[in-house]
Motif scaffolding. Structure first.
Motif, PDB file in Angstrom:
ATOM      1  N   LEU A 133       0.829  -1.203   0.000  1.00  0.00           N
ATOM      2  CA  LEU A 133       0.000   0.000   0.000  1.00  0.00           C
ATOM      3  C   LEU A 133       0.867   1.258   0.000  1.00  0.00           C
ATOM      4  O   LEU A 133       0.597   2.213  -0.743  1.00  0.00           O
ATOM      5  CB  LEU A 133      -0.927  -0.009   1.218  1.00  0.00           C
ATOM      6  N   LEU A 134       1.906   1.275   0.821  1.00  0.00           N
ATOM      7  CA  LEU A 134       2.768   2.456   0.893  1.00  0.00           C
ATOM      8  C   LEU A 134       3.553   2.652  -0.404  1.00  0.00           C
ATOM      9  O   LEU A 134       3.707   3.785  -0.888  1.00  0.00           O
ATOM     10  CB  LEU A 134       3.722   2.326   2.075  1.00  0.00           C
ATOM     11  N   GLY A 135       4.056   1.571  -0.978  1.00  0.00           N
ATOM     12  CA  GLY A 135       4.774   1.685  -2.245  1.00  0.00           C
ATOM     13  C   GLY A 135       3.879   2.181  -3.360  1.00  0.00           C
ATOM     14  O   GLY A 135       4.269   3.050  -4.159  1.00  0.00           O
ATOM     15  N   ALA A 136       2.668   1.640  -3.435  1.00  0.00           N
ATOM     16  CA  ALA A 136       1.720   2.074  -4.465  1.00  0.00           C
ATOM     17  C   ALA A 136       1.307   3.528  -4.255  1.00  0.00           C
ATOM     18  O   ALA A 136       1.165   4.292  -5.220  1.00  0.00           O
ATOM     19  CB  ALA A 136       0.496   1.159  -4.444  1.00  0.00           C
ATOM     20  N   THR A 137       1.115   3.920  -2.998  1.00  0.00           N
ATOM     21  CA  THR A 137       0.731   5.303  -2.700  1.00  0.00           C
ATOM     22  C   THR A 137       1.824   6.282  -3.106  1.00  0.00           C
ATOM     23  O   THR A 137       1.552   7.343  -3.696  1.00  0.00           O
ATOM     24  CB  THR A 137       0.418   5.458  -1.201  1.00  0.00           C
ATOM     25  N   MET A 138       3.076   5.950  -2.799  1.00  0.00           N
ATOM     26  CA  MET A 138       4.188   6.809  -3.185  1.00  0.00           C
ATOM     27  C   MET A 138       4.258   6.948  -4.705  1.00  0.00           C
ATOM     28  O   MET A 138       4.489   8.048  -5.230  1.00  0.00           O
ATOM     29  CB  MET A 138       5.498   6.234  -2.653  1.00  0.00           C
ATOM     30  N   MET A 139       4.016   5.857  -5.427  1.00  0.00           N
ATOM     31  CA  MET A 139       4.050   5.902  -6.880  1.00  0.00           C
ATOM     32  C   MET A 139       2.940   6.778  -7.434  1.00  0.00           C
ATOM     33  O   MET A 139       3.156   7.605  -8.329  1.00  0.00           O
ATOM     34  CB  MET A 139       3.917   4.467  -7.418  1.00  0.00           C
ATOM     35  N   ALA A 140       1.735   6.619  -6.899  1.00  0.00           N
ATOM     36  CA  ALA A 140       0.601   7.408  -7.370  1.00  0.00           C
ATOM     37  C   ALA A 140       0.767   8.885  -7.020  1.00  0.00           C
ATOM     38  O   ALA A 140       0.421   9.767  -7.813  1.00  0.00           O
ATOM     39  CB  ALA A 140      -0.696   6.866  -6.771  1.00  0.00           C
ATOM     40  N   PHE A 141       1.301   9.170  -5.837  1.00  0.00           N
ATOM     41  CA  PHE A 141       1.503  10.560  -5.427  1.00  0.00           C
ATOM     42  C   PHE A 141       2.548  11.242  -6.314  1.00  0.00           C
ATOM     43  O   PHE A 141       2.374  12.399  -6.725  1.00  0.00           O
ATOM     44  CB  PHE A 141       1.947  10.604  -3.966  1.00  0.00           C
ATOM     45  N   ALA A 142       3.619  10.522  -6.622  1.00  0.00           N
ATOM     46  CA  ALA A 142       4.632  11.076  -7.510  1.00  0.00           C
ATOM     47  C   ALA A 142       4.048  11.342  -8.898  1.00  0.00           C
ATOM     48  O   ALA A 142       4.333  12.375  -9.527  1.00  0.00           O
ATOM     49  CB  ALA A 142       5.821  10.117  -7.610  1.00  0.00           C
ATOM     50  N   HIS A 143       3.218  10.429  -9.364  1.00  0.00           N
ATOM     51  CA  HIS A 143       2.568  10.616 -10.668  1.00  0.00           C
ATOM     52  C   HIS A 143       1.651  11.826 -10.632  1.00  0.00           C
ATOM     53  O   HIS A 143       1.586  12.607 -11.601  1.00  0.00           O
ATOM     54  CB  HIS A 143       1.788   9.343 -11.027  1.00  0.00           C
ATOM     55  N   TRP A 144       0.944  12.025  -9.536  1.00  0.00           N
ATOM     56  CA  TRP A 144       0.056  13.180  -9.383  1.00  0.00           C
ATOM     57  C   TRP A 144       0.850  14.483  -9.393  1.00  0.00           C
ATOM     58  O   TRP A 144       0.378  15.510  -9.899  1.00  0.00           O
ATOM     59  CB  TRP A 144      -0.727  13.036  -8.082  1.00  0.00           C
ATOM     60  N   ASP A 182       3.348  14.896 -11.154  1.00  0.00           N
ATOM     61  CA  ASP A 182       3.976  14.891 -12.476  1.00  0.00           C
ATOM     62  C   ASP A 182       5.469  14.562 -12.397  1.00  0.00           C
ATOM     63  O   ASP A 182       6.275  15.089 -13.168  1.00  0.00           O
ATOM     64  CB  ASP A 182       3.766  16.236 -13.188  1.00  0.00           C
ATOM     65  N   LEU A 183       5.814  13.688 -11.454  1.00  0.00           N
ATOM     66  CA  LEU A 183       7.179  13.198 -11.331  1.00  0.00           C
ATOM     67  C   LEU A 183       7.238  11.797 -11.926  1.00  0.00           C
ATOM     68  O   LEU A 183       6.479  10.907 -11.530  1.00  0.00           O
ATOM     69  CB  LEU A 183       7.616  13.161  -9.859  1.00  0.00           C
ATOM     70  N   HIS A 184       8.125  11.618 -12.874  1.00  0.00           N
ATOM     71  CA  HIS A 184       8.210  10.332 -13.568  1.00  0.00           C
ATOM     72  C   HIS A 184       9.665   9.902 -13.666  1.00  0.00           C
ATOM     73  O   HIS A 184      10.575  10.634 -13.283  1.00  0.00           O
ATOM     74  CB  HIS A 184       7.594  10.439 -14.966  1.00  0.00           C
ATOM     75  N   GLY A 185       9.868   8.713 -14.183  1.00  0.00           N
ATOM     76  CA  GLY A 185      11.226   8.244 -14.411  1.00  0.00           C
ATOM     77  C   GLY A 185      11.625   7.099 -13.513  1.00  0.00           C
ATOM     78  O   GLY A 185      10.907   6.719 -12.574  1.00  0.00           O
ATOM     79  N   GLY A 186      12.797   6.563 -13.800  1.00  0.00           N
ATOM     80  CA  GLY A 186      13.268   5.387 -13.101  1.00  0.00           C
ATOM     81  C   GLY A 186      13.530   5.601 -11.623  1.00  0.00           C
ATOM     82  O   GLY A 186      13.326   4.697 -10.811  1.00  0.00           O
TER      83      GLY A 186
END
Length: 208
Positions: A159-170, A172-176
């Motif tokens: 849940l925490l990993g997915a949340t961090m990914m979604a928040f970064a996407h929100w 507009d932070l992308h990349g490896g």
């Protein structure tokens, strides 16, 4: 079939260790080779199939990649012939299982976002990608799914990993770096939970 890159190879590693856990569950339940293969395939591919069906990515990736199907078969053969030795290597298997958890929760979230889901729904689908196969494994082997009593912090790291990914996407932070960081967060939390015995709390008054 898509070209297999670094993420694809890591995906296969995650599928392999999840398949090993499914095959070992079959050994504990004294199932035959058919039951072992079924549990290995379901554990390794179930979460991804559920994700793809929800977002309408059909046929699911598990049915378009030969490696996705063959990898659990290899894991099943390994456990079938050498399950005592594999059991002794369980700490290493759990290490890679934690890595698979981190990878799957992030890739599941990203795929959901790419298909237009909201960040909240993408997080939920990322968690399903990571833990869905384990839920199906436990149900098919006659056990209460371990995610329903997350006593070893399995769903929470996802849940925490997915949340961090979604928040970064929100944001507009992308990349490896962002993707790796989100996966590593889930991976490290899972490892720390195993190392120090961290547990999620039960309702007040309910004994451990």
């Amino acid at each position: 079939m898509e070209e297999l890159g670094v993420l694809g190879l890591l995906d296969l590693v995650g599928i392999f260790v999840f398949a090993v856990s499914g095959a070992l569950a079959a050994v504990r339940q004294r199932l035959d080779v058919v039951g072992m293969v079924v549990l290995a395939e379901i554990t390794a591919l179930g979460g991804g199939i559920l994700r793809d069906l929800v977002i309408g990515a059909v046929p699911p990736a598990a049915f378009t990649s030969l490696g996705y199907v063959l990898t659990p078969l290899v894991a099943s053969a390994l456990v079938f012939f050498w399950h005592p030795q594999v059991t002794r290597l369980l700490p290493a298997v759990l290490f890679f299982d934690a890595a698979g958890l981190g990878l799957f929760c992030v890739t599941g979230t990203l795929k959901a976002l790419d298909h237009g889901l909201s960040p909240l729904h993408a997080v939920l689908l990322g968690v399903i990608t990571a833990v869905g196969g384990g839920i199906l494994r436990d149900m098919m082997s006659g056990q209460i799914p371990s995610v329903l009593y997350d006593r070893q912090l399995y769903a929470l790291p996802a849940l925490l990993g997915a949340t961090m990914m979604a928040f970064a996407h929100w944001l507009d932070l992308h990349g490896g770096i962002v993707t790796t960081g989100s996966a590593v967060l889930a991976f490290l939390l899972r490892l720390l939970a195993m190392r120090y015995g961290w547990r999620t709390p039960r309702p007040r008054g309910v004994p451990d």
